[in-house]
Design a protein around this motif. Structure first.
Motif, PDB file in Angstrom:
ATOM      1  N   SER A  22      10.846   2.423  -3.720  1.00 28.12           N
ATOM      2  CA  SER A  22       9.850   3.405  -3.305  1.00 28.12           C
ATOM      3  C   SER A  22      10.013   4.657  -4.161  1.00 28.12           C
ATOM      4  CB  SER A  22      10.087   3.720  -1.822  1.00 28.12           C
ATOM      5  OG  SER A  22       9.162   4.665  -1.342  1.00 28.12           O
ATOM      6  N   GLY A  23       9.106   5.606  -3.980  1.00 29.05           N
ATOM      7  CA  GLY A  23       9.234   6.897  -4.656  1.00 29.05           C
ATOM      8  C   GLY A  23       9.462   7.970  -3.617  1.00 29.05           C
ATOM      9  N   ASP A  24       9.780   9.170  -4.075  1.00 36.36           N
ATOM     10  CA  ASP A  24       9.996  10.278  -3.146  1.00 36.36           C
ATOM     11  C   ASP A  24       8.691  10.668  -2.460  1.00 36.36           C
ATOM     12  OD1 ASP A  24       9.943  10.730  -6.050  1.00 36.36           O
ATOM     13  OD2 ASP A  24       9.530  12.808  -5.519  1.00 36.36           O
ATOM     14  N   GLY A  25       7.562  10.452  -3.142  1.00 37.46           N
ATOM     15  CA  GLY A  25       6.272  10.701  -2.505  1.00 37.46           C
ATOM     16  C   GLY A  25       5.933   9.559  -1.559  1.00 37.46           C
ATOM     17  N   GLY A  35       8.641  10.071   1.264  1.00 42.04           N
ATOM     18  CA  GLY A  35       8.773  11.357   1.962  1.00 42.04           C
ATOM     19  C   GLY A  35       7.457  11.941   2.439  1.00 42.04           C
ATOM     20  N   ALA A  36       6.336  11.517   1.861  1.00 40.91           N
ATOM     21  CA  ALA A  36       5.042  12.078   2.269  1.00 40.91           C
ATOM     22  C   ALA A  36       4.298  11.026   3.098  1.00 40.91           C
ATOM     23  CB  ALA A  36       4.255  12.508   1.032  1.00 40.91           C
ATOM     24  N   ILE A  37       3.426  10.264   2.472  1.00 38.74           N
ATOM     25  CA  ILE A  37       2.570   9.346   3.230  1.00 38.74           C
ATOM     26  C   ILE A  37       3.368   8.301   4.017  1.00 38.74           C
ATOM     27  CG2 ILE A  37       2.213   7.694   1.325  1.00 38.74           C
ATOM     28  CD1 ILE A  37      -0.774   7.647   2.164  1.00 38.74           C
ATOM     29  N   GLY A  38       4.571   7.955   3.526  1.00 37.83           N
ATOM     30  CA  GLY A  38       5.321   6.870   4.174  1.00 37.83           C
ATOM     31  C   GLY A  38       6.420   7.329   5.108  1.00 37.83           C
ATOM     32  N   VAL A  79       0.856  -1.183   0.000  1.00 35.38           N
ATOM     33  CA  VAL A  79       0.000   0.000   0.000  1.00 35.38           C
ATOM     34  C   VAL A  79       0.899   1.243   0.000  1.00 35.38           C
ATOM     35  CG1 VAL A  79      -1.854   1.116   1.337  1.00 35.38           C
ATOM     36  CG2 VAL A  79      -1.675  -1.366   1.293  1.00 35.38           C
ATOM     37  N   HIS A  80       0.377   2.380  -0.408  1.00 34.04           N
ATOM     38  CA  HIS A  80       1.153   3.620  -0.519  1.00 34.04           C
ATOM     39  C   HIS A  80       1.836   3.967   0.819  1.00 34.04           C
ATOM     40  CE1 HIS A  80       2.406   7.139  -2.497  1.00 34.04           C
ATOM     41  NE2 HIS A  80       1.371   7.923  -2.301  1.00 34.04           N
ATOM     42  N   GLY A  81       3.166   3.987   0.809  1.00 37.26           N
ATOM     43  CA  GLY A  81       3.922   4.364   2.011  1.00 37.26           C
ATOM     44  C   GLY A  81       4.055   3.284   3.059  1.00 37.26           C
ATOM     45  N   ARG A  82       3.567   2.095   2.791  1.00 32.25           N
ATOM     46  CA  ARG A  82       3.554   1.049   3.823  1.00 32.25           C
ATOM     47  C   ARG A  82       4.526  -0.085   3.538  1.00 32.25           C
ATOM     48  NH1 ARG A  82       0.506   5.328   4.920  1.00 32.25           N
ATOM     49  NH2 ARG A  82      -0.994   4.967   6.582  1.00 32.25           N
ATOM     50  N   MET A  83       5.399   0.088   2.556  1.00 31.10           N
ATOM     51  CA  MET A  83       6.323  -0.998   2.236  1.00 31.10           C
ATOM     52  C   MET A  83       7.228  -1.377   3.420  1.00 31.10           C
ATOM     53  SD  MET A  83       9.807  -1.029   0.941  1.00 31.10           S
ATOM     54  CE  MET A  83      10.099   0.043  -0.446  1.00 31.10           C
ATOM     55  N   PRO A  84       7.729  -0.401   4.222  1.00 31.08           N
ATOM     56  CA  PRO A  84       8.652  -0.806   5.292  1.00 31.08           C
ATOM     57  C   PRO A  84       8.072  -1.822   6.272  1.00 31.08           C
ATOM     58  CG  PRO A  84       8.865   1.532   4.906  1.00 31.08           C
ATOM     59  CD  PRO A  84       7.676   1.074   4.093  1.00 31.08           C
ATOM     60  N   SER A  85       6.795  -1.689   6.635  1.00 30.80           N
ATOM     61  CA  SER A  85       6.273  -2.640   7.627  1.00 30.80           C
ATOM     62  C   SER A  85       6.093  -4.020   7.002  1.00 30.80           C
ATOM     63  CB  SER A  85       4.963  -2.137   8.241  1.00 30.80           C
ATOM     64  OG  SER A  85       4.078  -1.763   7.235  1.00 30.80           O
ATOM     65  N   VAL A  86       5.743  -4.058   5.721  1.00 33.86           N
ATOM     66  CA  VAL A  86       5.588  -5.351   5.041  1.00 33.86           C
ATOM     67  C   VAL A  86       6.967  -6.022   4.921  1.00 33.86           C
ATOM     68  CG1 VAL A  86       4.888  -6.467   2.882  1.00 33.86           C
ATOM     69  CG2 VAL A  86       3.536  -4.573   3.789  1.00 33.86           C
ATOM     70  N   ALA A  87       7.971  -5.228   4.558  1.00 37.38           N
ATOM     71  CA  ALA A  87       9.332  -5.768   4.426  1.00 37.38           C
ATOM     72  C   ALA A  87       9.844  -6.245   5.785  1.00 37.38           C
ATOM     73  CB  ALA A  87      10.267  -4.698   3.853  1.00 37.38           C
ATOM     74  N   THR A  88       9.531  -5.509   6.832  1.00 37.62           N
ATOM     75  CA  THR A  88       9.998  -5.899   8.167  1.00 37.62           C
ATOM     76  C   THR A  88       9.393  -7.254   8.546  1.00 37.62           C
ATOM     77  OG1 THR A  88      10.114  -3.568   8.772  1.00 37.62           O
ATOM     78  CG2 THR A  88      10.170  -5.148  10.592  1.00 37.62           C
ATOM     79  N   GLY A  89       8.099  -7.406   8.323  1.00 43.13           N
ATOM     80  CA  GLY A  89       7.443  -8.676   8.654  1.00 43.13           C
ATOM     81  C   GLY A  89       8.047  -9.828   7.859  1.00 43.13           C
TER      82      GLY A  89
END
Ligand SMILES: Cc1ncc(C[n+]2csc(CCOP(=O)(O)OP(=O)(O)O)c2C)c(N)n1
Ligand code: SF4
Ligand SMILES: [Mg+2]
Length: 346
Positions: A105-108, A111-114, A81-91
């Protein structure tokens, strides 16, 4: 007349040709910097001889986050989901620490939602190659300014950005990432060396790659256009990488080159242009980022490296066997043990 023999396909040290390192055909715009980054990821994993089946790819949402579909087809993948990759990768990394993981990831997206998730990923030093494909705008939603857009940068419609940028490299260094680099999608050689070094590093490798959006942010007045980046790129020096499986001795002038031994025994050689720059000095790295940004320049190369820092998996002291493969008996305390705990609480 006999036919000329078909040339043998080039294979890497695990006997694979480049085909399994490729992905589906890109659907991004022709000339988008993100495509060039996918090409370098293919080259880096092929040349390092990483088995694609041991790789897991992650992303959020955006044109950049579509990229994992365009490399390493046989690898595992999770487009989150937008900005939520780190928690999925951590799991995923906690479930199977033996995988090699790469997130795009992108800068948005970052840097924004994530930004909250990014901050905690960096402070945990999770073993993950985290690439920001940084075009200073939200490409997928038609080019609005992102939080990495520079103050005074102009959008295609002439609107001027009146907010200062977030420097993701400075943030990552300050928070605890152990490998922090900046590169440019148009610099094939530097980006390839940086990616190979990141594959050999254990811990978070945060790589901000300036990656022009040809459709919405490649005009005059943009500070993330091809021509602006070419004119303002200030490489820190030459980045050379010698993988552990190549027995090459490199002649280098001590004093002008820093040699860093990476987790798997590979060597990274950073030939300095600024003779007093030390990539293992956090304060020097922060000063460099601050000073170059004040001059409206981008410092590129490996900006900070701490090869022996404990990563998140070390810190959690996990069992050797990947958690995903433990049996129910191994993870659930027997009834007698639970009864004893209950009894102790009476
Ligand atoms: C929760 C949520 N909010 C907003 C969006 C809309 N959205 C999709 S991509 C995107 C920004 C993408 O920008 P960036 O991460 O910089 O990627 P780029 O397309 O520039 O590569 C936004 C705001 C969304 N998909 N989900
Ligand atoms: S809109 Fe921009 S970021 Fe998206 S694919 Fe096209 S050039 Fe790339
Ligand atoms: Mg973007």
């Amino acid at each position: 007349m006999s036919e000329a023999p078909t040339p043998a396909k080039k294979t890497n040290r695990i006997g694979l040709d480049v085909a399994p390192y490729r992905g589906s055909k890109t659907t991004l715009c022709a000339g988008c910097g993100h495509n060039a980054i996918s090409e370098r990821i293919i080259d880096a994993f092929f040349e390092m001889g990483v088995d694609p089946k041991h790789v897991v790819k992650f992303s959020g949402i955006g044109c950049s986050s579509k990229s994992p579909a365009y490399f390493l087809n046989p690898s595992h993948g999770f487009n989150s989901v937008h900005g939520r990759m780190p928690s999925v990768a951590t799991g995923a990394m906690l479930a199977n620490k033996n995988m090699l993981s790469i997130g795009v990831s992108g800068d948005g997206d970052t840097g924004a939602i994530g930004i909250g998730q990014f901050v905690h990923l960096m402070r945990r030093n999770l073993p993950l190659i985290y690439i920001i494909e940084d075009n200073g705008c939200y490409g997928l939603t038609k080019g609005q300014f992102s939080p990495t857009a520079d103050l005074g940068s102009k959008a295609k419609n002439g609107v001027v950005n009146d907010l200062p940028p977030i420097d993701t490299c400075a943030l990552a260094i300050q928070l605890g990432a152990s490998f922090v680099a900046r590169s440019f999608s148009g610099d094939k050689k530097q980006l390839l060396s940086v990616l190979k070094a990141a594959i050999s590093h254990r811990g978070t490798s945060m790589i901000d790659v300036i990656s022009p959006c040809v459709t919405f942010n490649d005009h005059e007045g943009s500070t993330k256009s091809y021509s602006y980046v070419k004119d303002h790129d200030e490489p820190l020096g030459e980045v050379s990488f010698v993988p552990y499986f190549e027995d090459i001795s490199v002649d280098y002038e001590p004093g002008s080159t820093t040699a860093v031994k990476l987790h798997d025994g590979s060597q990274l050689y950073l030939r300095k242009i600024a003779p007093d720059y030390n990539p293992s000095d956090k304060v020097a790295a922060m000063r460099l980022l601050h000073e170059t940004s004040r001059r409206n320049e981008f410092a590129t190369g490996v900006i900070y490296i701490e090869p022996d820092k404990d990563d998140f998996i070390d810190l959690l002291n996990l069992v050797d066997q990947p958690l995903a493969s433990l049996t129910v008996d191994q993870v659930r305390p027997p009834k007698a043990a639970l009864d004893a705990i209950m009894e102790s609480l009476r």
